[in-house]
Scaffold this active site. Structure first.
Site, short mmCIF file in Angstrom:
data_model
loop_
_atom_site.label_atom_id
_atom_site.label_comp_id
_atom_site.label_asym_id
_atom_site.label_seq_id
_atom_site.Cartn_x
_atom_site.Cartn_y
_atom_site.Cartn_z
N ARG A 120 -154.53 36.48 -62.73
CA ARG A 120 -154.53 35.48 -63.79
C ARG A 120 -155.38 35.86 -64.99
NH1 ARG A 120 -154.09 33.11 -58.83
NH2 ARG A 120 -152.43 31.56 -58.62
N HIS B 51 -149.65 37.29 -63.36
CA HIS B 51 -148.88 38.49 -63.04
C HIS B 51 -148.03 38.99 -64.22
CE1 HIS B 51 -150.39 38.20 -59.10
NE2 HIS B 51 -149.50 37.38 -58.58
N HIS C 157 -147.80 43.57 -54.50
CA HIS C 157 -147.84 42.19 -53.98
C HIS C 157 -147.05 42.06 -52.67
CE1 HIS C 157 -148.21 37.85 -54.08
NE2 HIS C 157 -148.79 37.88 -55.27
N ALA C 158 -147.19 43.04 -51.79
CA ALA C 158 -146.52 42.95 -50.49
C ALA C 158 -147.17 41.86 -49.64
CB ALA C 158 -146.58 44.28 -49.76
N TYR C 159 -146.32 41.13 -48.91
CA TYR C 159 -146.77 40.15 -47.93
C TYR C 159 -146.60 40.76 -46.54
CZ TYR C 159 -146.26 36.31 -51.40
OH TYR C 159 -146.34 35.47 -52.50
N ASP D 78 -157.14 32.39 -51.49
CA ASP D 78 -156.44 33.01 -52.63
C ASP D 78 -157.52 33.42 -53.62
OD1 ASP D 78 -154.56 33.98 -54.36
OD2 ASP D 78 -153.75 32.04 -54.95
N GLN E 225 -157.69 40.94 -53.56
CA GLN E 225 -157.30 39.53 -53.48
C GLN E 225 -156.67 39.29 -52.12
OE1 GLN E 225 -157.71 37.47 -56.23
NE2 GLN E 225 -156.55 35.62 -55.72
N GLU F 44 -154.17 42.40 -52.13
CA GLU F 44 -153.85 42.99 -53.42
C GLU F 44 -155.11 43.67 -53.98
OE1 GLU F 44 -151.64 39.84 -55.81
OE2 GLU F 44 -152.24 38.76 -53.99
#
Length: 369
Positions: A101, A126, A195-197, A267, A304, A332
């Protein structure tokens, strides 16, 4: 040369070759304007990673559990159309030009203020409404992997300077390595991350709340109601943000803690030990059920940890299961959120003539019960 030594040499050569990756390329569909999208499959002796040129995304990572059963541990979709329909999650994407952000979508360079899209509660997230995750990158097969290249023109989403970004994905035995390289023709700010989950039990298998997490950080950056850092670096000791030793993710996620309430879970950005640019361990996650372990190393100053708080079941993934809250986690590696507006944070300013490099590695192992 004896037969015994010949066998030893052949075994050594075979092992060395197996540790290196094979790379194949296939079609993954077309964009609405007809632009072709490709997908690359990277295989080593221990893992398989699939990377698409749409958003330079990690579509899947397959790796074995403690019993040798191979499963996909990354959330995502089977088709390009499903990725195009999802403008919320950023599954597997390279996010930028500024990952995370920027407060009120504004920052200044050399006294000049720049404004970028406000796409997240009055802030920029992003890279804005049309970030790098929505772009088709140029892919090129390289040894053990693929190099993705994107040229973001001066003024793209309001950011100054023409930025050239190269992101290399390579597989080495049980690791997926990401190398970033960025240059510009005008002073700009840049913060790229993946940004892989992850769900180490396998995508679509339930929540990540039972996984154990270790984060190699003594401090984190608390946020305000808009998830913008306050500017403080607060010790984790005595808080639910203390992951210096492994904790079950779900053990404290619902504690009566203001920061957890603001984000609906985790987060936040953790301040990693070690100097910016120095390779260091960022985090380690372990799933007791499968035995899979994910270790993240990076040269970035922060990570993150996002516990998938905003996943709401709107989207169904590769296995057909709905991705509901906490069904994946992100680690991240990054510079800190809103760094352009916090001079005390490590700078994200990139100037002409400079090339910024960073590296992150995701290594997969298993642990006995």
């Amino acid at each position: 040369m004896t037969t015994r030594w010949l066998k030893v040499m052949l075994l050594s050569m075979t092992t060395a070759m197996a540790a290196h990756g094979s790379v194949t390329k296939a079609d993954f569909g077309k964009m609405p304007d007809g632009t072709a999208v490709d997908i690359y499959t990277l295989k080593s002796d221990a893992i398989e990673a699939r990377i698409t040129t749409y958003g330079a995304r990690v579509v899947g990572i397959k790796t074995a559990d403690r019993d040798g059963k191979v499963g996909d541990v990354v959330l995502g979709y089977n088709t390009l159309e499903e990725y195009l329909a999802d403008n919320k999650t950023y599954f597997g994407a390279i996010v930028g030009r500024y990952g995370n952000r920027i407060a009120k979508g504004a920052f200044a360079i050399d006294g000049k203020t720049y404004e970028v899209p406000k796409n997240n509660n009055g802030n920029s997230l992003h890279g804005g409404t049309l970030g790098f995750d929505r772009m088709v990158w140029q892919g090129r097969a390289i040894a053990d992997g693929v190099e993705m290249t994107l040229v973001s023109k001066d003024g793209d989403q309001g950011f100054p300077g023409t930025l050239t970004a190269h992101v290399r994905y390579t597989v080495h035995h049980n690791a997926l390595r990401i190398d970033y390289s960025m240059s510009t023709d005008k002073a700009t700010v840049v913060n790229l991350t993946n940004h892989a989950y992850f769900n180490l039990a396998g995508e679509g298998s339930g929540t990540i709340l039972g996984e154990e997490m270790m984060i190699a950080a003594d401090k984190f950056t608390p946020v305000d109601a808009g998830l913008i850092p306050t500017g403080e670096l607060v010790p984790v000791e005595g808080t639910p943000f203390d992951f210096r030793k492994a904790y079950v993710i779900g053990a404290r996620i619902n504690d009566n803690n203001e920061q957890l309430k603001i984000a609906g879970g985790y987060d936040h950005n953790w301040v990693l030990r070690g100097a910016n640019g120095e390779t260091k361990t960022a985090a380690r996650s372990y799933d007791p059920g499968s035995g899979r372990v994910l270790t993240v190393t990076t040269t970035e100053p922060g990570v993150q940890f996002y516990s998938g708080n905003f996943l709401d079941g709107s989207f169904k993934g590769k296995s057909g299961a709905a991705y509901t809250k906490n069904t994946g986690l992100c680690l991240e590696t990054q510079h800190f959120p809103d760094s352009p507006n916090h001079p005390s944070f490590p700078t994200t300013l990139l100037k002409p003539g400079e090339t910024r490099h960073s590296m992150t590695t995701f290594t997969f192992t298993t642990q006995a019960k």
